[in-house]
Motif scaffolding. Sequence first.
Motif, PDB file in Angstrom:
ATOM      1  N   TYR A  30       0.864  -1.192   0.000  1.00 28.91           N
ATOM      2  CA  TYR A  30       0.000   0.000   0.000  1.00 28.91           C
ATOM      3  C   TYR A  30       0.892   1.232   0.000  1.00 28.91           C
ATOM      4  O   TYR A  30       1.969   1.238   0.613  1.00 28.91           O
ATOM      5  CB  TYR A  30      -0.905   0.012   1.236  1.00 28.91           C
ATOM      6  N   THR A  77     -17.828   5.857  -0.317  1.00 30.39           N
ATOM      7  CA  THR A  77     -18.515   5.468  -1.555  1.00 30.39           C
ATOM      8  C   THR A  77     -19.861   6.178  -1.599  1.00 30.39           C
ATOM      9  O   THR A  77     -20.253   6.832  -0.627  1.00 30.39           O
ATOM     10  CB  THR A  77     -18.669   3.933  -1.620  1.00 30.39           C
ATOM     11  N   ARG A  81     -22.087   6.822  -8.035  1.00 24.80           N
ATOM     12  CA  ARG A  81     -20.916   7.705  -7.943  1.00 24.80           C
ATOM     13  C   ARG A  81     -20.416   7.988  -9.362  1.00 24.80           C
ATOM     14  O   ARG A  81     -20.238   7.046 -10.134  1.00 24.80           O
ATOM     15  CB  ARG A  81     -19.839   6.951  -7.159  1.00 24.80           C
ATOM     16  N   ASP A 138     -14.783  -7.636  -0.848  1.00 23.76           N
ATOM     17  CA  ASP A 138     -13.973  -6.593  -0.203  1.00 23.76           C
ATOM     18  C   ASP A 138     -13.044  -7.284   0.789  1.00 23.76           C
ATOM     19  O   ASP A 138     -13.344  -8.381   1.270  1.00 23.76           O
ATOM     20  CB  ASP A 138     -14.868  -5.581   0.518  1.00 23.76           C
ATOM     21  N   LEU A 201      -7.308  -8.518  -2.646  1.00 22.40           N
ATOM     22  CA  LEU A 201      -6.638  -8.387  -3.951  1.00 22.40           C
ATOM     23  C   LEU A 201      -5.125  -8.582  -3.846  1.00 22.40           C
ATOM     24  O   LEU A 201      -4.452  -8.796  -4.848  1.00 22.40           O
ATOM     25  CB  LEU A 201      -6.945  -7.024  -4.569  1.00 22.40           C
ATOM     26  N   ASN A 217     -11.705   3.033  -7.484  1.00 21.85           N
ATOM     27  CA  ASN A 217     -11.210   3.750  -6.309  1.00 21.85           C
ATOM     28  C   ASN A 217     -10.655   2.808  -5.243  1.00 21.85           C
ATOM     29  O   ASN A 217     -10.838   3.023  -4.049  1.00 21.85           O
ATOM     30  CB  ASN A 217     -12.332   4.635  -5.726  1.00 21.85           C
TER      31      ASN A 217
END
Length: 278
Positions: A30, A77, A81, A138, A201, A217
């Motif tokens: 990250y 979110t 959007r 998620d 991910l 995003n």
Amino acid sequence: MTGSIHLEDKHVELFLRDLIDRYGYDFTSYSRPSLKRRISRLILLDKFPDFISFQLRVENDAEYFKRFVEQITVNVTEMFRDPLFYKTIREQILPVLQNLPAIRIWHAGCSTGEEVYSMAILLQEAGLLQKSLLFATDINPLVLEKVKIAAYPISHIRQDAENYEHSGGMNDFSTYYKVQGNTAKFDEGLRKKIILSTHNLVSGHPFNRFHFILCRNVMIYFDKELQERALNLFDESLEYQGFFALGAKETMKFATIKKRFKQVDNKEKIWRKVNDHP
Ligand SMILES: C[S@@+](CC[C@H](N)C(=O)[O-])C[C@H]1O[C@@H](n2cnc3c(N)ncnc32)[C@H](O)[C@@H]1O
């Protein structure tokens, strides 16, 4: 809460390594400035005297680790959007997908689910929801609980309704939810086609083949190498001629998989896989 605390790079690196050993969650790819900002903010918010006490708590309290994940990953979110993105889906993507016998869509990094319910509404309006499955994943199990409940703050509904209208929505938006206290509880019929699962991910593998993958995003918080890895995962998970979408500020420009993709629209971040794997 004001100010920030200084974090030594080497302490943060060791902490991130410990999290892999302790919980199997790898945040080492990250982007550092945003990660450090969020850690520092959490230390102040939860009133830890210093980094080391914070580190000990995260490493030894699995419940607190959930809070850490929730605070470190950004969950902001909203429904529809970037409304013009959804208008493009209505006008250019659904007319192609409608020819399939069954439609599989993957929302990777779906957060609390507003993006998924927006897609379910589009599919319903196009008469395609019955033959569709929406996989919503998620890293953070707490946000997935909220997708399941589908009750969003009523204070957001005016903005959501406006976005819906700009996306080309023709109905009265209030037909999709019932007001319950200070929440808008979305229709059960929309929920039935949504399959929820935690999926990371960083370490996750392909788990199905999809006709449309959205990862909006999410990769903005990843370093270049992890972005590349995640894009390869999406490429492997996408059917030939399938569609792939990123967030407004994200790009595929530098990715190796780019050569297999063609941008569908010159404004919206939607690509089509025009060449399959050799
Ligand atoms: C800013 S939200 C985006 C939500 C939605 N896609 C949108 O555009 O409105 C980013 C989401 O990515 C998730 N996320 C962060 N790292 C992830 C990872 N490694 N694997 C899967 N999801 C991740 C976060 O938990 C968060 O819910």
